[in-house]
Write a protein that holds these residues in place. Structure first.
Motif, PDB file in Angstrom:
ATOM      1  N   LYS A   9      53.626   3.943  55.124  1.00  0.00           N
ATOM      2  CA  LYS A   9      54.636   4.069  54.081  1.00  0.00           C
ATOM      3  C   LYS A   9      55.303   5.435  54.115  1.00  0.00           C
ATOM      4  CE  LYS A   9      52.362   0.805  50.946  1.00  0.00           C
ATOM      5  NZ  LYS A   9      51.782   0.603  49.611  1.00  0.00           N
ATOM      6  N   THR A  10      54.651   6.366  54.776  1.00  0.00           N
ATOM      7  CA  THR A  10      55.197   7.723  54.778  1.00  0.00           C
ATOM      8  C   THR A  10      56.466   7.822  55.591  1.00  0.00           C
ATOM      9  OG1 THR A  10      53.863   8.334  56.708  1.00  0.00           O
ATOM     10  CG2 THR A  10      52.885   8.687  54.552  1.00  0.00           C
ATOM     11  N   GLN A  11      56.665   6.903  56.555  1.00  0.00           N
ATOM     12  CA  GLN A  11      57.830   6.987  57.429  1.00  0.00           C
ATOM     13  C   GLN A  11      59.106   6.545  56.739  1.00  0.00           C
ATOM     14  OE1 GLN A  11      58.126   8.275  60.405  1.00  0.00           O
ATOM     15  NE2 GLN A  11      60.301   7.784  60.410  1.00  0.00           N
ATOM     16  N   THR A  12      58.971   5.760  55.664  1.00  0.00           N
ATOM     17  CA  THR A  12      60.148   5.201  55.011  1.00  0.00           C
ATOM     18  C   THR A  12      60.854   6.258  54.182  1.00  0.00           C
ATOM     19  OG1 THR A  12      59.026   3.073  54.864  1.00  0.00           O
ATOM     20  CG2 THR A  12      60.978   3.385  53.485  1.00  0.00           C
ATOM     21  N   PRO A  13      62.100   6.588  54.507  1.00  0.00           N
ATOM     22  CA  PRO A  13      62.810   7.607  53.732  1.00  0.00           C
ATOM     23  C   PRO A  13      63.189   7.091  52.355  1.00  0.00           C
ATOM     24  CG  PRO A  13      64.286   6.628  55.322  1.00  0.00           C
ATOM     25  CD  PRO A  13      62.929   6.047  55.585  1.00  0.00           C
ATOM     26  N   SER A  14      63.403   8.019  51.420  1.00  0.00           N
ATOM     27  CA  SER A  14      63.847   7.616  50.093  1.00  0.00           C
ATOM     28  C   SER A  14      65.294   7.140  50.180  1.00  0.00           C
ATOM     29  CB  SER A  14      63.725   8.808  49.132  1.00  0.00           C
ATOM     30  OG  SER A  14      64.518   9.887  49.586  1.00  0.00           O
ATOM     31  N   ASN A  15      65.769   6.544  49.071  1.00  0.00           N
ATOM     32  CA  ASN A  15      67.104   5.956  49.073  1.00  0.00           C
ATOM     33  C   ASN A  15      68.210   6.987  49.298  1.00  0.00           C
ATOM     34  OD1 ASN A  15      66.078   3.412  48.599  1.00  0.00           O
ATOM     35  ND2 ASN A  15      66.112   3.675  46.366  1.00  0.00           N
ATOM     36  N   ASN A  16      67.955   8.237  48.922  1.00  0.00           N
ATOM     37  CA  ASN A  16      68.999   9.250  49.052  1.00  0.00           C
ATOM     38  C   ASN A  16      68.835  10.094  50.309  1.00  0.00           C
ATOM     39  OD1 ASN A  16      66.705  10.564  48.264  1.00  0.00           O
ATOM     40  ND2 ASN A  16      67.692  11.870  46.735  1.00  0.00           N
ATOM     41  N   GLU A  17      68.054   9.639  51.257  1.00  0.00           N
ATOM     42  CA  GLU A  17      67.868  10.342  52.525  1.00  0.00           C
ATOM     43  C   GLU A  17      68.188   9.417  53.693  1.00  0.00           C
ATOM     44  OE1 GLU A  17      64.272  13.470  51.320  1.00  0.00           O
ATOM     45  OE2 GLU A  17      63.849  11.678  52.521  1.00  0.00           O
ATOM     46  N   THR A  18      68.837   9.986  54.714  1.00  0.00           N
ATOM     47  CA  THR A  18      69.178   9.217  55.910  1.00  0.00           C
ATOM     48  C   THR A  18      68.506   9.865  57.113  1.00  0.00           C
ATOM     49  OG1 THR A  18      71.335   8.654  54.971  1.00  0.00           O
ATOM     50  CG2 THR A  18      71.052   8.357  57.355  1.00  0.00           C
ATOM     51  N   LEU A  19      67.808   9.067  57.893  1.00  0.00           N
ATOM     52  CA  LEU A  19      67.167   9.574  59.103  1.00  0.00           C
ATOM     53  C   LEU A  19      68.232   9.779  60.176  1.00  0.00           C
ATOM     54  CD1 LEU A  19      64.467  10.196  60.605  1.00  0.00           C
ATOM     55  CD2 LEU A  19      64.429   7.795  61.303  1.00  0.00           C
ATOM     56  N   VAL A  20      68.332  11.009  60.701  1.00  0.00           N
ATOM     57  CA  VAL A  20      69.377  11.305  61.693  1.00  0.00           C
ATOM     58  C   VAL A  20      68.817  11.747  63.037  1.00  0.00           C
ATOM     59  CG1 VAL A  20      71.110  11.879  59.952  1.00  0.00           C
ATOM     60  CG2 VAL A  20      69.598  13.688  60.817  1.00  0.00           C
ATOM     61  N   PHE A  21      67.508  12.046  63.099  1.00  0.00           N
ATOM     62  CA  PHE A  21      66.924  12.494  64.373  1.00  0.00           C
ATOM     63  C   PHE A  21      65.410  12.349  64.318  1.00  0.00           C
ATOM     64  CE2 PHE A  21      64.782  15.846  66.823  1.00  0.00           C
ATOM     65  CZ  PHE A  21      65.248  15.566  68.093  1.00  0.00           C
ATOM     66  N   VAL A  22      64.824  11.968  65.471  1.00  0.00           N
ATOM     67  CA  VAL A  22      63.366  11.867  65.597  1.00  0.00           C
ATOM     68  C   VAL A  22      62.942  12.436  66.954  1.00  0.00           C
ATOM     69  CG1 VAL A  22      61.361  10.333  65.727  1.00  0.00           C
ATOM     70  CG2 VAL A  22      63.224   9.813  64.146  1.00  0.00           C
ATOM     71  N   LEU A  23      61.924  13.286  66.941  1.00  0.00           N
ATOM     72  CA  LEU A  23      61.268  13.727  68.178  1.00  0.00           C
ATOM     73  C   LEU A  23      59.785  13.400  68.066  1.00  0.00           C
ATOM     74  CD1 LEU A  23      61.787  16.858  70.329  1.00  0.00           C
ATOM     75  CD2 LEU A  23      59.468  16.307  69.586  1.00  0.00           C
ATOM     76  N   GLU A  24      59.274  12.655  69.061  1.00  0.00           N
ATOM     77  CA  GLU A  24      57.863  12.251  69.067  1.00  0.00           C
ATOM     78  C   GLU A  24      57.168  12.884  70.273  1.00  0.00           C
ATOM     79  OE1 GLU A  24      58.166   7.864  66.946  1.00  0.00           O
ATOM     80  OE2 GLU A  24      58.346   8.001  69.130  1.00  0.00           O
ATOM     81  N   HIS A  25      56.047  13.504  69.994  1.00  0.00           N
ATOM     82  CA  HIS A  25      55.247  14.128  71.046  1.00  0.00           C
ATOM     83  C   HIS A  25      53.902  13.395  71.095  1.00  0.00           C
ATOM     84  CE1 HIS A  25      54.040  18.013  73.272  1.00  0.00           C
ATOM     85  NE2 HIS A  25      53.061  17.138  73.405  1.00  0.00           N
ATOM     86  N   TYR A  26      53.695  12.620  72.170  1.00  0.00           N
ATOM     87  CA  TYR A  26      52.530  11.746  72.261  1.00  0.00           C
ATOM     88  C   TYR A  26      51.441  12.310  73.175  1.00  0.00           C
ATOM     89  CZ  TYR A  26      55.157   7.821  70.207  1.00  0.00           C
ATOM     90  OH  TYR A  26      55.859   7.006  69.367  1.00  0.00           O
ATOM     91  N   ARG A  27      50.219  11.907  72.879  1.00  0.00           N
ATOM     92  CA  ARG A  27      49.185  11.935  73.896  1.00  0.00           C
ATOM     93  C   ARG A  27      49.230  10.576  74.591  1.00  0.00           C
ATOM     94  NH1 ARG A  27      42.514  11.779  73.556  1.00  0.00           N
ATOM     95  NH2 ARG A  27      42.213  12.193  75.790  1.00  0.00           N
ATOM     96  N   HIS A  28      48.992  10.540  75.888  1.00  0.00           N
ATOM     97  CA  HIS A  28      49.032   9.284  76.648  1.00  0.00           C
ATOM     98  C   HIS A  28      48.050   8.263  76.079  1.00  0.00           C
ATOM     99  CE1 HIS A  28      45.182  10.444  78.320  1.00  0.00           C
ATOM    100  NE2 HIS A  28      45.707  11.632  78.601  1.00  0.00           N
ATOM    101  N   GLY A  29      48.155   7.042  76.557  1.00  0.00           N
ATOM    102  CA  GLY A  29      47.270   5.975  76.100  1.00  0.00           C
ATOM    103  C   GLY A  29      45.894   6.037  76.751  1.00  0.00           C
ATOM    104  N   ALA A  30      45.092   5.019  76.474  1.00  0.00           N
ATOM    105  CA  ALA A  30      43.721   4.961  76.992  1.00  0.00           C
ATOM    106  C   ALA A  30      43.729   5.067  78.513  1.00  0.00           C
ATOM    107  CB  ALA A  30      43.055   3.662  76.558  1.00  0.00           C
ATOM    108  N   ARG A  31      42.799   5.831  79.056  1.00  0.00           N
ATOM    109  CA  ARG A  31      42.752   6.108  80.491  1.00  0.00           C
ATOM    110  C   ARG A  31      41.334   5.987  81.013  1.00  0.00           C
ATOM    111  NH1 ARG A  31      39.842  10.435  80.324  1.00  0.00           N
ATOM    112  NH2 ARG A  31      40.257  12.222  78.975  1.00  0.00           N
ATOM    113  N   SER A  32      41.236   6.032  82.330  1.00  0.00           N
ATOM    114  CA  SER A  32      39.929   6.119  82.979  1.00  0.00           C
ATOM    115  C   SER A  32      39.465   7.571  82.945  1.00  0.00           C
ATOM    116  CB  SER A  32      40.039   5.628  84.425  1.00  0.00           C
ATOM    117  OG  SER A  32      40.935   6.455  85.159  1.00  0.00           O
TER     118      SER A  32
END
Length: 471
Positions: free
Chosen positions: A22-45
């Motif tokens: 629920k934290t990702q959902t912006p309030s009615n008076n806010e507009t999402l204009v940019f996102v940067l995601e920094h991931y750790r890779h998925g499951a590995r050997s």
């Protein structure tokens, strides 16, 4: 054991984690204009401890060192599916648009494949799957997925790509001075205490039984690290390990203790300033680039991607967390596979910009863009400071250094050559002077001898004449 039975828990967890937040959902008076995601890779050997047949210390065979597993592929595929719905008002998710999206990855198979899997999910156009559909669909998807045209290149961050953007937390070859910080970490009391606690918890008999698969008969830090580096992937992949049953080992407890070891090594929790130095040095360039991407949107610059993805490692996520902890006192979190640091830029109804930072969808920071920029820049090292600290140089600087070194070497060579020639001429002149003097003295002696010899002959002739007259 098939991929479905091995992957149920992680995939369900990932869906809940990435889609029901629920934290990702912006309030009615806010507009999402940019996102940067920094991931750790998925499951590995496992990344280490495999023999020539890629078998780990628990006798489990893998597809190579540190390679992404099927679960890792599915994790990021359905993260992409979730983001397809989440960001549909921000970017075009029907057809790839390189002007809207940027993908970056370290130059490793598992991070590149994680980014690829996310991209496939993001632009998957055969059907929009709802999160509450049956999990069995993923087993079908993996084998029957129809790939769309992938028009977004994945930019790999190679060692020579950017000398000041170190990005990797443990790139001791690029920043040799960070290495000693990590080595000193091994000798700290907290590590010794952990090793003793690990041995007391599981007993020497069990640990030696595992280590004997590698002909190791002593228990030390390296041995425990080898056990954990294999066990975490084994556990996450839901593999059956008979030796755990034989010794009555609690699987969850062993998994948690191995994660604790990783936490101690990554965060260096009792080294204080040393950890901050390591994190800030390696992430200064990256942190400033986050601000720069946001400014591209705010100031409507020509190059202004709206969605940027970095596919990295636990070490890169660690370093960036340390940076944020130093700049904003944001609490640090543990980093399971597919963890995500998300930086969202919102524009409110008054035209002001707000930055929200999430870790695995948990909201940890809300701050104005100006304060965010000020905090990032307040601790960022300048490029030349990083280069000086790490003793690294740009290609241009290396070229200049080589030229200066070559000119200096040539100068020294010429000095030696001139000195040699000068000394040689001086010696030759001295020798000639000495030789001339010697020859002159020799001629006088010879003339003197010749004169004496001639006088003696004249005396002998006169004596003969005298004698003849006497006769």
């Amino acid at each position: 054991m098939n991929i479905f039975t091995r992957g149920v828990f992680p995939i369900v967890l990932s869906f809940l984690l990435f889609n029901f937040s629920k934290t990702q959902t912006p309030s009615n008076n806010e507009t999402l204009v940019f996102v940067l995601e920094h991931y750790r890779h998925g499951a590995r050997s496992p990344c280490s401890g495999l023999d020539s047949s890629y078998t780990d210390i628990f006798n489990q065979t893998w597809n190579g060192f540190g390679e992404l597993t099927h679960q890792g592929i599915l994790q990021f595929f359905h993260i992409g599916l979730s983001n397809k719905e989440k960001y549909k008002d921000l970017i075009s998710t029907d057809q790839p648009n390189p002007n809207e999206v940027r993908f970056y990855s370290t130059n490793m198979n598992r991070t590149i494949m994680s980014a690829q899997s996310l991209m496939i999910g993001l632009y998957y156009h055969n059907k929009t799957y709802e999160v509450n559909e049956t999990l069995s669909m993923f087993s079908v998807l993996y084998h029957n997925v129809t790939l769309p045209f992938l028009g977004i290149p994945i930019r790999t961050l190679e060692d020579d790509n950017d000398n000041v953007g170190l990005f990797e937390y443990e790139l001791t070859e690029k920043c040799p001075r960070i290495g000693p910080y990590r080595e000193e970490n091994m000798n700290r009391p907290i590590i010794t205490e952990f090793i003793n606690s690990f041995i007391d918890t599981y007993g020497k008999e069990f640990l030696l039984a595992v280590l004997k698969n590698r002909n190791i008969d002593t228990i030390d830090f390296k041995g425990i690290k080898r056990i954990c580096s294999a066990y975490v992937p084994d556990y996450f992949d839901k593999r059956e390990l008979p030796i755990l049953e034989e010794y009555n080992i609690d699987k969850e407890m062993l998994f948690n203790m191995c994660n604790k070891l990783s936490y101690l090594l990554h965060f260096e929790i009792d080294q204080g300033n040393r950890a901050r130095i390591s994190g800030v040095i390696t992430m200064s360039h990256h942190a400033k680039s986050i601000v720069n991407y946001m400014e591209n949107i705010i100031y409507n610059r020509t190059i202004k991607p709206k969605y940027v993805v970095y596919s990295g490692h636990d070490t890169t996520v660690t370093a960036l967390q340390v940076y944020l902890e130093t700049a904003f006192n944001v609490e640090i979190r543990d980093i399971p596979f597919a963890s995500c640091m998300k930086f969202c830029l919102f524009k409110d109804e008054n035209g002001s910009y707000i930055v929200k930072y999430y870790f695995n969808e948990e909201l940890l920071l809300v701050i104005s863009f100006e304060e965010f920029k000020k905090g990032i820049n307040s601790i960022a090292w300048k490029d030349y400071q990083v280069e000086d600290f790490c003793h690294i140089y740009t290609k241009q600087e290396k070229t200049i250094m080589i030229m200066v070194y070559s000119l200096f070497s040539l100068f020294i060579f010429n000095v030696v050559l001139i000195s040699y020639n000068t000394c040689g001429k001086a010696n030759k002149k001295q020798y000639q002077k000495f030789s001339n003097t010697a020859n002159k003295n020799g001629d006088i002696s010879m003339n003197h001898n010749n004169s004496s010899s001639g006088n003696q002959q004249m005396k002998e002739i006169e004596l003969e004449k005298k004698t003849d007259n006497d006769v």
